[in-house]
Design an enzyme around this catalytic site. Structure first.
Site, PDB file in Angstrom:
ATOM      1  N   HIS A  25       1.233  -0.991  -0.160  1.00 44.12           N
ATOM      2  CA  HIS A  25       0.192   0.172   0.154  1.00 44.12           C
ATOM      3  C   HIS A  25       0.933   0.992  -0.180  1.00 44.12           C
ATOM      4  O   HIS A  25       1.937   1.235   0.268  1.00 44.12           O
ATOM      5  CB  HIS A  25      -1.119   0.319   1.493  1.00 44.12           C
ATOM      6  CG  HIS A  25      -1.821   0.858   1.073  1.00 44.12           C
ATOM      7  ND1 HIS A  25      -2.079   1.537   1.744  1.00 44.12           N
ATOM      8  CD2 HIS A  25      -2.924   0.935   0.785  1.00 44.12           C
ATOM      9  CE1 HIS A  25      -3.105   2.497   1.303  1.00 44.12           C
ATOM     10  NE2 HIS A  25      -3.441   1.946   0.351  1.00 44.12           N
ATOM     11  N   ASP A  77      -7.729  -5.671   0.355  1.00 39.46           N
ATOM     12  CA  ASP A  77      -8.169  -6.812  -1.091  1.00 39.46           C
ATOM     13  C   ASP A  77      -7.653  -8.207  -0.579  1.00 39.46           C
ATOM     14  O   ASP A  77      -8.821  -9.061  -1.052  1.00 39.46           O
ATOM     15  CB  ASP A  77      -8.289  -5.889  -2.403  1.00 39.46           C
ATOM     16  CG  ASP A  77      -8.300  -4.411  -2.333  1.00 39.46           C
ATOM     17  OD1 ASP A  77     -10.080  -5.229  -1.734  1.00 39.46           O
ATOM     18  OD2 ASP A  77      -8.030  -3.687  -2.891  1.00 39.46           O
TER      19      ASP A  77
END
Ligand code: CMC
Length: 437
Positions: A313, A371
């Protein structure tokens, strides 16, 4: 904005005059250096592709501490919201800054449920799509088309228009996502039923048919609602920045949100949940847990762009707090469905364990993001893989709207207009066609 006592000084090695730059403090998080007068005073731009060091706005909505792995909506930790509140309370919080009291919650829920139907004409618009169209292609079209259906809420500068378009978008997204799904499988659309919860209503519109009622399972409805809460906002990510940039031209709210839907589709952003589940499926086909080492080697060799989807991320350099909650929900959902031995969940957990101990991922601070597990939960609920990103869009709509409305209400907002470092040809003359080699 609160100015800091400290100022930054920008100096140049060629003897040009230096420039003092103000610094502002937020309530939490890194301070920012105000470079707005830089070009006027020095004739120079800053260069920051991908906004690695640039705050494009000031905001009061969502805060992420990427090193700690902390996510706050209006100051409330995501763990507390996911445990104590439902999605509509979270929507109210994001839009209004405070959690609703009981009567505000009842009024807000009534307002949203009063807007769940879409104009009947929408289904004829939908019919123009191929049956095998990707749901995100359909959603980009349907959300943009809302501006053609609701002419009374398209003026972004009118607070009443912004308010009613916000409610319409939040209320209609579940209806549109389920219509996109029903269209691709060739089933009749199911109209909303307003005595159900927001998540329960969505699941009924997805899974009921005119011949068979869908009886919502509480654990699955709660899981769906948690997916919505966890995806509701995430400060200035790519799709939110897209919505802000698009809305900064004064376009209508539906068009700005459609731009967010389009951006979210990409596999580096919202499309990662679909990509993560497909990746798990591929590793399973290769031979499952036994082949994790081989797969991780491909990732580390950066072979043909193979990435561990659902990992890494831009902001989190620690475990994404949403991934922890999602893993917990995964256990609950699989338990409720008697799927504790789900091979993809087992594979995901084994892959996570190996990656978290591997020097490549440790050195780059790559941890699972939301996710990594959300696809397994959605698949267990019965959502088809190709619809995962549309579910993300449904949930993120409230965040996009809150951020858009915050921008429009900010007296310092201007149309977004980045600059560039130009490296192309300098001015030259066009030769007649016959003279060109
Ligand atoms: N698998 C393998 N290597 C990775 C991964 C990954 N998932 N993510 C980053 N890296 C490597 C990358 O190759 C680079 O290595 P090196 O320093 O050797 O060049 C290093 O880690 C830093 O990566 P980056 O690409 O500079 O980081 P970024 O901040 O630009 O990208 C990201 C962040 C999310 C786009 C990226 O981590 C990624 O593509 N992850 C997979 C897709 C994914 O799961 N996206 C969902 C994000 S969370 C949901 C959302 O908010 O939308």
């Amino acid at each position: 904005m609160t100015p800091s006592d400290v100022k930054a000084t920008l100096s140049f090695s060629d003897g040009s005059p230096s420039m003092a730059l103000p610094i502002y403090k937020g309530t939490v998080g890194p301070e920012v250096i105000d470079i707005r007068k830089l070009y006027a005073q020095t004739g120079k731009f800053t260069y920051d592709p991908g906004f690695l060091s640039t705050a494009a706005c000031n905001s009061t909505i969502t805060y992420i501490d990427g090193d700690k792995g902390e996510l706050l909506y209006r100051g409330y930790p995501i763990e507390q919201l996911a445990t104590n509140c439902d999605f509509l309370e979270t929507c109210y919080l994001l839009l209004n800054g405070e959690l609703p009291n009981p009567s505000q919650k009842i009024a807000f829920t009534k307002l949203v449920t009063n807007h769940t139907m879409v104009n009947e004409q929408m289904q004829f618009f939908l019919r123009g799509f191929r049956r095998d169209a990707h749901p995100m292609a359909i959603m980009t079209g349907l959300v943009g088309a809302l501006s053609a259906f609701y002419h009374d809420s398209t003026d972004i500068n009118n607070p009443q228009h912004r308010e009613i378009s916000a409610i319409r978008l939040i209320a209609k997204m579940p209806t549109l996502v389920s219509m996109a799904y029903k269209y691709t499988v060739g089933q009749p659309y199911i109209y909303p039923k307003n005595d159900l919860s927001y998540a329960g209503n969505f699941m009924r519109m997805m899974f009921a048919t005119p011949c068979e009622e869908y009886v919502p399972n509480d654990v699955l409805v709660r899981a769906m609602d948690r997916i919505f809460i966890l995806h509701a906002d995430h400060e200035q990510n790519a799709s939110t920045s897209t919505v802000r940039l698009c809305g900064s031209s004064g376009t209508n709210p539906f068009a700005a949100i459609a731009a967010g839907v389009a951006c979210l589709w990409g596999p580096a952003h919202g499309g990662a949940n679909e990509a993560a589940l497909n990746m798990l499926g591929d590793v399973q086909k290769m031979g499952g847990v036994e082949k994790i080492g081989e797969f991780i080697k491909k990732v580390k060799d950066k072979e043909a762009g193979v990435k561990l989807m659902g990992f890494g991320h831009r902001v989190y350099k620690n475990y994404d707090p949403r991934a922890k909650l999602m893993r917990e929900t995964c256990h609950e959902v699989l338990g409720a469905l008697g799927l504790e031995n789900d091979p993809l969940f087992k594979l995901a957990m084994a892959l996570e364990k190996i990656a978290l101990e591997d020097e490549y991922f440790v050195a780059r601070k790559l941890y699972p993001n939301v996710d990594f597990y959300s696809g397994i939960v959605q698949r267990a609920i019965g959502i088809p893989v190709s619809l995962f990103t549309a579910v993300f869009a449904l949930a993120r709509t409230v965040g996009w709207i809150a951020q858009l409305n915050e921008m429009i209400g900010d007296p310092e907002y201007k149309i977004g207009r980045p600059r560039q470092l130009f490296n192309g040809a300098t001015a030259r003359d066009v030769k007649p066609l016959a003279a060109r080699v």
